[in-house]
Design an enzyme around this catalytic site. Structure first.
Site, PDB file in Angstrom:
ATOM      1  N   GLU A   1       0.856  -1.195   0.000  1.00  0.00           N
ATOM      2  CA  GLU A   1       0.000   0.000   0.000  1.00  0.00           C
ATOM      3  C   GLU A   1       0.888   1.241   0.000  1.00  0.00           C
ATOM      4  O   GLU A   1       1.807   1.358   0.809  1.00  0.00           O
ATOM      5  CB  GLU A   1      -0.905   0.036   1.247  1.00  0.00           C
TER       6      GLU A   1
ATOM      7  N   HIS B   1      -3.638   6.856   1.117  1.00  0.00           N
ATOM      8  CA  HIS B   1      -3.086   5.514   0.951  1.00  0.00           C
ATOM      9  C   HIS B   1      -3.842   4.778  -0.142  1.00  0.00           C
ATOM     10  O   HIS B   1      -4.931   5.189  -0.539  1.00  0.00           O
ATOM     11  CB  HIS B   1      -3.018   4.728   2.259  1.00  0.00           C
TER      12      HIS B   1
ATOM     13  N   HIS C   1      -5.390   1.143  -1.854  1.00  0.00           N
ATOM     14  CA  HIS C   1      -6.058  -0.112  -1.475  1.00  0.00           C
ATOM     15  C   HIS C   1      -6.045  -1.079  -2.653  1.00  0.00           C
ATOM     16  O   HIS C   1      -6.382  -0.677  -3.764  1.00  0.00           O
ATOM     17  CB  HIS C   1      -7.548   0.143  -1.189  1.00  0.00           C
TER      18      HIS C   1
ATOM     19  N   ASP D   1      -8.892   1.109   9.031  1.00  0.00           N
ATOM     20  CA  ASP D   1      -8.831   2.544   8.712  1.00  0.00           C
ATOM     21  C   ASP D   1      -9.768   3.334   9.629  1.00  0.00           C
ATOM     22  O   ASP D   1      -9.389   4.379  10.172  1.00  0.00           O
ATOM     23  CB  ASP D   1      -9.272   2.809   7.261  1.00  0.00           C
TER      24      ASP D   1
HETATM   25 ZN   LIG Z   1      -7.040   1.444   4.089  1.00  0.00          ZN
END
Ligand SMILES: [Zn+2]
Length: 134
Positions: A24, A82, A84, A94
């Site tokens: 990520e 970020h 995914h 999250d």
């Molecule tokens: Zn996430």
């Protein structure tokens, strides 16, 4: 809430996501942050210290340094980016961490469908922000 980004910011975040895939990607967003609008002016790419394809974490000292630098430049901390390997919606992890980050915006890029989405917790309720690109 409106989150405004420049075309070059979008390209930078997409490129970084490609570069570190399948890990990520993450980055910090800075600019002007008011109640109804956040205007991104600077993006600081950060390393995902978990080196995970499903989780991310940024070294707190990296965050502190970037925030200090931005303050000197007259910029506010807006939030976190970020990627995914899934749809661009916050995971349960999250959501847990969003609570620690106050009203900051969370910008997520799905590396599967290339969609961006941004979220903010307001009074513990998840709100989706409108992304504007110019
Ligand atoms: Zn996430």
């Amino acid at each position: 809430m409106i989150l405004q980004l420049q075309r070059q910011h979008i390209e930078l975040l997409k490129q970084q996501t490609k570069n570190v895939h399948p890990i990520e990607a993450c980055a910090l967003l800075f600019g002007k942050f008011s109640k109804n609008e956040a205007v991104v002016e600077k993006i600081k790419i950060a390393q995902n210290r978990l080196r995970s394809a499903t989780r991310f974490d940024v070294d707190p000292s990296t965050v502190a340094t970037a925030i200090t630098e931005a303050e000197i430049e007259g910029l506010n901390f807006i939030g976190l980016f970020h990627s995914h390997p899934a749809p661009a919606t916050p995971s349960t992890v999250d959501l847990k961490y969003m609570r620690l980050w106050g009203d900051s915006l969370w910008l997520i890029l799905s590396s599967t469908d290339s969609n961006f989405a941004a979220y903010q917790l307001i009074n513990n309720k998840l709100k989706q922000a409108t992304i504007k690109i110019k």
